[in-house]
Design a protein around this motif. Sequence first.
Motif, PDB file in Angstrom:
ATOM      1  N   UNK A 218       0.854  -1.187   0.000  1.00 57.15           N
ATOM      2  CA  UNK A 218       0.000   0.000   0.000  1.00 57.15           C
ATOM      3  C   UNK A 218       0.891   1.238   0.000  1.00 57.15           C
ATOM      4  N   UNK A 219       0.770   2.028  -1.045  1.00 55.80           N
ATOM      5  CA  UNK A 219       1.488   3.293  -1.145  1.00 55.80           C
ATOM      6  C   UNK A 219       0.535   4.437  -0.841  1.00 55.80           C
ATOM      7  N   UNK A 220       0.943   5.324   0.047  1.00 50.76           N
ATOM      8  CA  UNK A 220       0.106   6.426   0.494  1.00 50.76           C
ATOM      9  C   UNK A 220       0.720   7.758   0.088  1.00 50.76           C
ATOM     10  N   UNK A 221      -0.053   8.553  -0.639  1.00 48.00           N
ATOM     11  CA  UNK A 221       0.337   9.918  -1.005  1.00 48.00           C
ATOM     12  C   UNK A 221      -0.625  10.853  -0.265  1.00 48.00           C
ATOM     13  N   UNK A 248       3.722  14.344  -0.849  1.00 51.87           N
ATOM     14  CA  UNK A 248       2.713  14.740  -1.848  1.00 51.87           C
ATOM     15  C   UNK A 248       3.386  15.141  -3.158  1.00 51.87           C
ATOM     16  N   UNK A 249       2.705  14.886  -4.254  1.00 49.93           N
ATOM     17  CA  UNK A 249       3.209  15.291  -5.563  1.00 49.93           C
ATOM     18  C   UNK A 249       2.251  16.316  -6.154  1.00 49.93           C
ATOM     19  N   UNK A 251      -0.480  18.100  -8.453  1.00 50.59           N
ATOM     20  CA  UNK A 251      -1.641  17.467  -9.098  1.00 50.59           C
ATOM     21  C   UNK A 251      -1.373  16.979 -10.512  1.00 50.59           C
ATOM     22  N   UNK A 252      -0.564  17.723 -11.290  1.00 48.55           N
ATOM     23  CA  UNK A 252      -0.313  17.320 -12.673  1.00 48.55           C
ATOM     24  C   UNK A 252       0.579  16.088 -12.768  1.00 48.55           C
ATOM     25  N   UNK A 253       1.253  15.721 -11.669  1.00 50.33           N
ATOM     26  CA  UNK A 253       2.109  14.537 -11.662  1.00 50.33           C
ATOM     27  C   UNK A 253       1.471  13.350 -10.952  1.00 50.33           C
ATOM     28  N   UNK A 254       0.310  13.575 -10.346  1.00 52.08           N
ATOM     29  CA  UNK A 254      -0.291  12.523  -9.523  1.00 52.08           C
ATOM     30  C   UNK A 254      -0.684  11.309 -10.347  1.00 52.08           C
ATOM     31  N   UNK A 255      -1.239  11.521 -11.536  1.00 52.03           N
ATOM     32  CA  UNK A 255      -1.649  10.387 -12.365  1.00 52.03           C
ATOM     33  C   UNK A 255      -0.495   9.456 -12.667  1.00 52.03           C
ATOM     34  N   UNK A 256       0.679  10.012 -13.006  1.00 48.66           N
ATOM     35  CA  UNK A 256       1.850   9.182 -13.284  1.00 48.66           C
ATOM     36  C   UNK A 256       2.290   8.419 -12.050  1.00 48.66           C
TER      37      UNK A 256
END
Length: 328
Positions: A218-221, A248-249, A251-256
């Motif tokens: 489980x990876x948590x951001x 946190x990353x 928002x534009x990088x979160x999908x990747x």
Amino acid sequence: MAWSPLRSDARVLRQIRLFADRYAVTTIGYGEAPDGVVEHLRLPDHVVHWHKDRRLLALRRFETAYRGAPVTVAAAELLADQAKFDVVLANDADTLPLALELAPYGGVHLDLHEYASRQSEESWRWRLFVAPYYRWLLRRHGREADSASTVGRWLAREYRREFGLTCAVVPNAAPYADRTPTPVGAPLRLVHSGLARRGRSLHVMVDAVRFCQRDVTLDLYLMPNDPTYLEQLRASCADLPQIRFHDPVPPEQLGDALAAADLGVFVLPPVNFNYRFTLPKSSTTSSRHGWGSSSGRARRWPIWCGTTGWGWCSTISPARRWLLRSTR
């Protein structure tokens, strides 16, 4: 206008990107200037956006409480020397009275991210002191906005019933990404992104991983909205190396970042109106970026699953049964 750190507020950033190519956008909010704006009015970092005089709230002196709130005072000072705007987009109810005072030529649009008057109704203190303030604000000023929107049709219905507000529906959804699904990993890779808030009961997912009979990670951001709770959560995972905490990353990088997982998970206890009727952003992100999603008992989620054929929803709460079924 948004009383949030704009560079990490995904919904506000989507609005800015939509308008920045066609209009001269000025922003007021916390943190550094978002890309694409012509001017950014930065609220002081030490000003707490939610702070209001509890004594005034208890006495129902709501107008005085609003005018004296530190964020209202700071924002009014920043806006004092600005030329008149054509249109003002007011994000969430707290910005509305100040936005209306700017009297823009083209009017004020109110974007309501939550159902304001029932946002934290699981807390008796919030119900006693804060909820009446938001009911006053929306009854006094809500219909003065020239247009309004919110994130879902259940919230829109309730805004119309309680406050006479007609809200368009603009869901929270990440931009579409053209991805090819990847083979399921071994162990199964789970991922969750969101806010580190005690009311979101993130420990349920931790317990689920602890009890699971299948090998999972489980990876948590997590956004550190409640640093104390986040540290407690980290400590509870000290004996679970399969759970990893990430910074946190953007928002534009979160999908990747999330696309490396097999399954997005989101368990939100339906303890207030917003939680009961939420459609988790992590779920729409999953569908827009091409990986699976499993969610808890939010009322909108079963309808989403049924109409789109995407994801799986549990109507039971114990962590052990939830994850054992979702990882079969």
